[in-house]
Design an enzyme around this catalytic site. Structure first.
Site, PDB file in Angstrom:
ATOM      1  N   SER A 168      81.562  42.349  43.975  1.00 40.21           N
ATOM      2  CA  SER A 168      81.529  40.879  43.887  1.00 40.21           C
ATOM      3  C   SER A 168      81.548  40.498  45.317  1.00 40.21           C
ATOM      4  CB  SER A 168      82.453  40.109  43.191  1.00 40.21           C
ATOM      5  OG  SER A 168      82.538  38.781  43.172  1.00 40.21           O
ATOM      6  N   LYS A 199      97.915  31.898  35.966  1.00 42.50           N
ATOM      7  CA  LYS A 199      96.409  32.317  35.540  1.00 42.50           C
ATOM      8  C   LYS A 199      96.193  33.675  35.331  1.00 42.50           C
ATOM      9  CE  LYS A 199      91.803  31.631  37.059  1.00 42.50           C
ATOM     10  NZ  LYS A 199      90.909  31.160  37.830  1.00 42.50           N
ATOM     11  N   LYS A 250      87.222  35.419  43.249  1.00 38.40           N
ATOM     12  CA  LYS A 250      86.945  36.288  42.227  1.00 38.40           C
ATOM     13  C   LYS A 250      87.721  37.505  42.530  1.00 38.40           C
ATOM     14  CE  LYS A 250      83.289  36.041  39.474  1.00 38.40           C
ATOM     15  NZ  LYS A 250      81.986  36.385  38.841  1.00 38.40           N
ATOM     16  N   HIS A 284      90.622  34.449  31.023  1.00 33.01           N
ATOM     17  CA  HIS A 284      89.701  35.186  30.488  1.00 33.01           C
ATOM     18  C   HIS A 284      89.416  36.456  31.074  1.00 33.01           C
ATOM     19  CE1 HIS A 284      89.099  31.754  33.476  1.00 33.01           C
ATOM     20  NE2 HIS A 284      88.028  32.684  33.660  1.00 33.01           N
ATOM     21  N   ARG A 285      89.520  36.418  32.502  1.00 33.45           N
ATOM     22  CA  ARG A 285      89.179  37.821  33.446  1.00 33.45           C
ATOM     23  C   ARG A 285      90.439  38.798  33.049  1.00 33.45           C
ATOM     24  NH1 ARG A 285      88.257  34.632  37.267  1.00 33.45           N
ATOM     25  NH2 ARG A 285      86.117  34.724  36.887  1.00 33.45           N
ATOM     26  N   ASP A 294      81.208  38.785  35.217  1.00 34.02           N
ATOM     27  CA  ASP A 294      80.270  37.802  35.008  1.00 34.02           C
ATOM     28  C   ASP A 294      81.027  36.718  34.011  1.00 34.02           C
ATOM     29  OD1 ASP A 294      77.845  36.669  36.231  1.00 34.02           O
ATOM     30  OD2 ASP A 294      77.083  36.467  34.066  1.00 34.02           O
TER      31      ASP A 294
END
Ligand code: IMP
Length: 203
Positions: A9, A172, A14, A177-178, A70
């Site tokens: 990335s 977080k 990110k 989700h990550r 992604d």
């Protein structure tokens, strides 16, 4: 354990999250930083295709195992949009703020605020072996941005009364989700064989 890995990335926000989560997992020995590679156009029709495109290209160029993520924001009232187009929602060169403004404008009259973040991670080994995994976080779109942390859509994505931008990075990274996708990937690596190319949805 993967001895050396590159995070495929160029987004510093990110990369920071992926690195923090990975280092807390003990899945990777060394994260190799400072390498460069040609931009990889995200031409896939799905999150999984885009994650694989990025990881394959970066593994090929660096000769190292490469991990790509992604992510899409899927909003119920928008029929799942912006989804795979979340980065370009407000246009090709949209900033985080442009995307958030467009989302709030499109959602102005929406009563149903439900949404979810979905992340697909892909790990590609130089041998060509690939692994994918998915993580989902359900929440709601707020009526205005709140909080200074995180990035992207975090200020308008609320979980249990707080936006992701109101959480500390540690908070977080525990629920995101990550983080969920990377935990699922670690689990797959510990017990499964690599993907045979079948779509994630059919596993
Ligand atoms: P991509 O995975 O880099 O293509 O990201 C898609 C879009 O979702 C970009 O606009 C990102 O800013 C946004 N995004 C990705 N991950 C997150 C996140 O964890 N929180 C909020 N927005 C995110």
């Amino acid at each position: 354990m993967i001895p050396r890995l590159v995070v495929a990335s160029k987004n510093p926000d990110k990369i920071a999250e992926v690195e923090d989560i990975l280092m807390g997992q003990g899945l990777v020995g060394e994260l190799v930083r400072g390498l460069t590679w040609a931009d990889v156009p995200e031409t896939g029709a799905t999150l999984e295709e885009n994650a694989l495109l990025k990881a394959r290209a970066v593994s090929r160029e660096t000769g190292l195992p490469a991990l790509a993520d992604d992510t899409g924001l899927e909003v119920v009232a928008l029929g799942g949009r912006p989804g795979v187009y979340s980065a370009r929602y407000a246009g090709e060169d949209a900033t985080y703020a442009d995307n958030v403004s467009k989302l709030l404008a499109e959602m102005a009259a929406a009563v149903d605020r439900r949404a979810r973040f979905r992340t697909v991670v892909a790990l590609v080994e130089p041998s060509g072996e690939t692994w994918t995994a998915e993580g989902v976080l359900a929440g709601e779109i707020t009526r205005e941005p709140r909080g200074d942390g995180g990035f992207g859509y975090d200020p308008v994505f609320e979980v249990e009364g707080r936006t992701l931008a109101e959480l500390t990075p540690e908070e977080k990274n525990r629920i995101s989700h990550r983080a969920r996708a990377l935990r699922a990937l670690a689990e797959r690596l510990s017990k499964d064989s690599p993907d045979g190319g079948e779509p994630l949805s059919e596993r």
